[in-house]
Design a protein around this motif. Structure first.
Motif, mmCIF file in Angstrom:
data_model
loop_
_atom_site.group_PDB
_atom_site.id
_atom_site.type_symbol
_atom_site.label_atom_id
_atom_site.label_comp_id
_atom_site.label_asym_id
_atom_site.label_seq_id
_atom_site.Cartn_x
_atom_site.Cartn_y
_atom_site.Cartn_z
ATOM 1 N N GLY A 36 0.818 -1.219 0.000
ATOM 2 C CA GLY A 36 0.000 0.000 0.000
ATOM 3 C C GLY A 36 0.849 1.265 0.000
ATOM 4 O O GLY A 36 0.485 2.273 -0.593
ATOM 5 N N VAL A 76 -1.184 2.433 5.390
ATOM 6 C CA VAL A 76 -2.561 2.567 4.900
ATOM 7 C C VAL A 76 -3.377 1.309 5.182
ATOM 8 O O VAL A 76 -4.580 1.387 5.441
ATOM 9 N N GLU A 77 -2.701 0.159 5.179
ATOM 10 C CA GLU A 77 -3.432 -1.095 5.394
ATOM 11 C C GLU A 77 -3.986 -1.176 6.819
ATOM 12 O O GLU A 77 -4.854 -2.005 7.108
ATOM 13 N N GLY A 80 -8.162 0.999 8.034
ATOM 14 C CA GLY A 80 -9.522 0.471 7.993
ATOM 15 C C GLY A 80 -9.517 -0.755 7.107
ATOM 16 O O GLY A 80 -8.518 -1.031 6.444
ATOM 17 N N LEU B 22 -8.451 2.999 -1.318
ATOM 18 C CA LEU B 22 -8.365 3.632 0.003
ATOM 19 C C LEU B 22 -7.756 2.714 1.047
ATOM 20 O O LEU B 22 -7.364 3.170 2.119
ATOM 21 N N THR B 23 -7.707 1.432 0.765
ATOM 22 C CA THR B 23 -7.180 0.511 1.769
ATOM 23 C C THR B 23 -5.807 -0.037 1.392
ATOM 24 O O THR B 23 -5.279 -0.911 2.063
ATOM 25 N N GLY B 24 -5.235 0.473 0.316
ATOM 26 C CA GLY B 24 -3.902 0.023 -0.085
ATOM 27 C C GLY B 24 -3.910 -1.327 -0.778
ATOM 28 O O GLY B 24 -2.862 -1.941 -0.969
ATOM 29 N N GLN B 25 -5.108 -1.815 -1.153
ATOM 30 C CA GLN B 25 -5.184 -3.146 -1.778
ATOM 31 C C GLN B 25 -5.016 -3.085 -3.298
ATOM 32 O O GLN B 25 -4.735 -4.098 -3.927
ATOM 33 N N ALA B 26 -5.223 -1.922 -3.904
ATOM 34 C CA ALA B 26 -5.128 -1.806 -5.356
ATOM 35 C C ALA B 26 -3.699 -2.133 -5.796
ATOM 36 O O ALA B 26 -2.741 -1.637 -5.204
ATOM 37 N N ASP B 31 3.297 -3.399 -7.860
ATOM 38 C CA ASP B 31 2.722 -4.193 -6.771
ATOM 39 C C ASP B 31 2.358 -5.620 -7.185
ATOM 40 O O ASP B 31 1.956 -6.424 -6.342
#
Lengths: 159, 753
Positions: A36, A76-77, A80, B22-26, B31
């Motif tokens: 992230g 960021v992980e 939330g 928004l959660t850094g998963q993209a 990556d």
């Protein structure tokens, strides 16, 4: 050459081998598997790799992993989950603050840090707080609005 | 167009990709994770702007522990590549032509070892004089960047002239010379802009694997997977079906992620090493080897009549093309739309030359050619009005383009909403042409902008699921929220809630050919295809319902998951039931849609910048910015607003701070420390007004929205600066150093006169 680095990321203990030259950003991305945090410039200018280290906002590309020995980190992980976004993340979603999303992890951490220090920021406070986080998509307005809305929501929640 | 009763189109639903971002998963370019070990690739790039490559020796690098493969031109077919003009070898073989030109590549177990190996590759260069300026490059005695230019294969658009001019394009109407002769006054001026880098936050990143079945898989952050696939296959010398390109999440593109970069190096290193290879550019590499907006040298000449009409114009443009033709040559062909601006000029000629220099390859950047030419056009509008003692707003209104105005290619322009757009900006800003001053050294400036949005061939497939939900399959890259807008388009067309529609961008093996996400046409093309696919699905469902409803398909409608007989709300059958009943006999319900290219139709915008100029330091502060834009129909208004504001921000950078500078062919600013893009502190709130009037084409009347908002920004700011301090700056960027000098020169001129 390598030494063991033990730290806590988002409440989970992580221990991995790192070379002295390994940056905290590379450690997070490649050893911890937390991608992230973004590698945008590796010279502390873009803010994409911003994380909270013992509560301080830092650019993780400019810190060696070994310097973070024993530290408490938030990335960021840790803000939330997809099913339970933080109020700040909710505000970003509602306000359309994310476009490509590459700067967003760093933005969210800079904003989290701001709201911890100053629960009632004005527009200029917000702009200052995110001025180390470059965004090329949005022109910042919707990001500023989202942070402002999150502050309002938090105030409301405190009643 | 008739008023539409829209339920889902026009709502600002959150972007479908927002949670992952928004959660850094993209997963962006760097990556992507694959099981098993992975090698890190690095590119050896030329340190010289112009040199003959006499010898490359990779032996020492290959022997270094941890190095698994080294690649050079010898590993690829000896073919020249290029989308408009075949003028480039993937790895330099005979010459290097700019600092950053690819010479060799290494894959190793770590980035550090790969970097060490680069230092062990010996390259013998014979240095040649470097060209850093296209005007110098056009001199008869200039060294030739491509001595074989006239023998190169032309693919599209480019028209080599010879020398260092890789493309010469000219279009005209009427008789400009006669127009000038009859004009009341003629004005001429030169305007200069610098190369501007897209400066997307994510540097170029890719990962390639060579697979056991003799195919390649390339994961890359690109604006167009099919264009990328075709380029990679061409350079590797394999059929297109043997290359699968998977588009990752893309951290900004703005035109800078269309041209192939290090993908072929990664694929070649993977073939040679047997392992996946990832190559990520450093920020410095990205600044050096990107495809910036071309620097323009523009000579604009305008004749006006006594009654405030623009009667003739010529625009001569010299583009700093950089080392290879790429998109800059294509841009020459697209430029005429801007020379006329949002106006109507009866006698008009546009001549553009794309010129090779020993610099990064210019190509597309948001509204390619737009901000440069508009800077000249809208600076001239104000300069002429001032010189003639006219109200600049009245001068503009008198010359605005009418509906059906033919462009230089003869195509009538439709949905010309320029006047409404101008009025909207005036209204939100409270602009008064008689009162542009806001106090000492403070003033406002106005500029209009236009961009003609075309469309590219594109196809899609829409599948109905057993439960009545639907999946749209596309090969389009979700760069600007297009999958969100497509979700709304499909939901609207099938009258489904958005939760029952999923739009996914798949890879080149899985999706029909799709347009690249560029040119503001992504939604126009793919949305049109999606509406067609939805029509097919509807038709199939209606035919299945003939028996159940005892009605003909043309009397049916879809609503709330049911097929209904129009006007008889009690005669309905659930889509879910139809599908369950007929699957065994009729098979699945699948719709497909596709479009060819569209002709280009205009979108307009009007911007008003309020500035404060520090006359001591030359620093410009933006106090307020108002932007209106002609969007046709806003499928998702918040996405449109975000596009407008982001476009303005990039225009502000171009106007005030950004420009790639070179000294003797060496790039001088290859990091964010020296190449300043606007931060949150450099911008005011950008007040935005969307002007909605359904367009004649595009899904539900939506126009393209991405490019226009960066077009008029430099001119609006330059006009505001003129109104504030009386200095007309004719080159970009208007940085403090330049403006301070201009203010000083004006003062000294006044003192001496």
């Amino acid at each position: 050459m390598k030494s063991s680095v033990k730290l806590t990321v988002n409440g989970l203990e992580q221990e991995h081998q790192a070379e002295p030259r390994t940056s905290l950003l590379t450690f997070l991305r490649e050893q911890c598997g937390l991608t992230g945090s973004k590698r945008g410039c590796e010279e502390g200018e873009c803010g994409g790799c911003s994380v909270l280290l013992d509560g301080e906002l830092v650019t993780s590309c400019l810190i060696f992993a070994v310097e973070a020995q024993g530290a408490q980190l938030v990335t960021v992980e840790g803000l939330g989950t997809p099913h339970h976004l933080s109020p700040l993340q909710e505000a970003f979603a509602t306000d359309g603050a994310s476009q490509c999303g590459f700067c967003i992890p760093g933005m969210l951490l800079a904003a989290t840090n701001l709201l911890e220090r100053n629960p009632d920021p004005n527009e200029q406070d917000i702009r200052k707080a995110i001025s180390g986080n470059l965004c090329r998509c949005t022109g910042y307005d919707l990001i500023v609005a989202a942070i402002s809305m999150a502050a309002e929501l938090k105030k409301g929640a405190r009643g | 167009m008739e008023a539409q009763d829209l339920k889902i189109v026009g709502r600002s639903i959150p972007r479908v990709d927002v949670t992952s971002k928004l959660t850094g998963q993209a997963l962006f370019g760097e990556d992507v994770k694959l099981p098993g070990p992975l090698l890190h690739g690095k590119i050896l790039r030329s340190p010289h702007p112009h040199a003959i490559v006499k010898r490359i020796d990779t032996a020492a690098a290959e022997k270094l522990a941890g190095v698994k493969a080294v690649a050079t031109a010898a590993d690829l077919p000896d073919v020249r590549i290029g989308k408009n003009l075949k003028d480039e070898h993937y790895f330099a073989s005979d010459k290097v032509r700019f600092v950053g030109d690819r010479v060799a590549a290494v894959a190793a177990v770590s980035r550090e070892i790969a970097e060490e190996a680069l230092r062990l590759i010996e390259v013998e260069y014979e240095l040649l004089p470097a060209l850093t300026n296209p005007i110098d490059a056009m001199r008869p005695d200039a060294p030739l960047v491509h001595p074989d230019l006239m023998n190169y294969q032309v693919v599209a658009a480019a028209q080599p002239e010879g020398g260092n001019v890789c493309s010469l394009n000219s279009l005209s109407r009427g008789d400009p010379e006669a127009g000038f002769a009859e004009a009341h006054q003629v004005f001429e001026q030169q305007y200069i802009t610098e190369m501007q880098h897209q400066a997307y936050m994510e540097p170029h990143a890719c990962l390639a694997t060579y697979n056991p079945d003799n195919t390649y898989t390339v994961y890359t952050s690109t604006q167009g997977i099919f264009g990328m696939r075709n380029s990679v296959a061409e350079a590797l010398g394999v059929p297109q079906n043997r290359v699968k390109v998977v588009g990752t999440e893309i951290g900004g593109g703005f035109g800078g992620k269309i041209v192939m970069k290090d993908e072929v190096a990664a694929a070649t290193l993977s073939r040679k090493s047997g392992l996946p290879v990832r190559i990520v550019m450093t920020r410095a590499e990205d600044f050096m080897c990107g495809n910036p907006r071309a620097g323009f040298y523009i000579t604009i000449k305008t004749g006006v009549s006594k009654d405030m009409r623009m009667v003739a114009r010529t625009m001569e443009i010299v583009l700093d093309g950089g080392a290879h033709a790429m998109g800059a040559a294509l841009m020459c062909w697209a430029l005429p739309q801007f020379a006329e601006g949002p106006y109507s000029i009866p006698n008009l000629r546009v001549t553009s030359r794309c010129v090779y220099t020993n610099k990064a390859n210019s190509s597309a950047f948001r509204a390619p050619g737009g901000p440069q030419t508009n800077f000249a056009v809208e600076s001239e509008t104000e300069r002429i009005a001032t010189a003639m003692g006219w109200d600049a707003l009245a001068f503009r209104r008198k010359n605005l383009m009418p509906e059906d105005h033919p462009n230089l290619a003869g195509t009538p322009m439709r949905s010309v909403n320029v006047e409404e757009t101008l009025d909207a900006a005036l209204e939100i800003s409270g602009y008064d042409p008689a009162q542009t001053g806001l106090g000492p050294n403070r003033a406002r400036g106005l500029a209009l902008g236009n961009w003609n949005v075309g469309g590219m061939p594109t196809g899609t497939v829409l599948k109905m699921n057993d439960d009545g939900s639907a999946n749209l399959i596309t090969g389009v890259v979700d760069l600007t929220g297009v999958n969100t807008s497509l979700t709304q388009v499909v939901a609207e067309a099938l009258q489904l809630p958005v939760e029952k529609v999923t739009v996914k961008s798949l890879d080149t093996d899985s999706a029909p050919h799709a347009a690249q996400s560029a040119g503001s046409q992504t939604l126009k093309s793919m949305g049109t295809a999606a509406v067609q696919a939805a029509q097919e699905v509807k038709q199939q469902l209606f035919e299945l319902a003939v028996e159940e409803l005892d009605a003909t398909p043309d009397n049916m409608e879809l609503a709330e998951g049911e097929v209904r007989v129009q006007g008889s709300p009690e005669r309905t059958v659930a889509v879910r039931k139809l599908l369950a009943k007929h699957m065994a006999n009729s098979g699945p319900v699948v719709g497909k849609g596709g479009t060819g290219a569209f002709s280009r139709m205009p979108s307009f915008c009007a911007h008003i910048a309020d500035v404060d100029v520090d006359s001591e330091t030359g620093r410009v502060t933006l106090l307020r910015y108002c932007a209106s834009q002609d969007v046709g129909v806003a499928i998702n208004p918040v996405i449109c607003i975000g596009q407008v504001q982001g476009g303005v921000a990039q225009g502000v950078g171009m106007a005030l701070s950004e420009g790639l500078t070179y000294q003797d062919g060496q790039p001088q600013n290859t990091g964010f420390l020296d190449y300043k893009i606007p931060s949150a502190l450099d911008l005011p709130m950008i007040e935005t007004k969307l002007v909605e009037k359904p367009a004649v084409e595009g899904p539900f009347g939506a126009k393209g929205i991405g490019e226009p908002p960066c077009v008029p920004v430099p001119a609006a700011i330059a006009n505001a600066i003129y109104n504030a301090v009386g200095v007309r700056v004719t080159s970009l960027p208007i940085n403090p150093e330049k403006l301070r000098r201009a203010i000083k020169a004006k003062k000294e001129g006044q003192a001496s006169s």
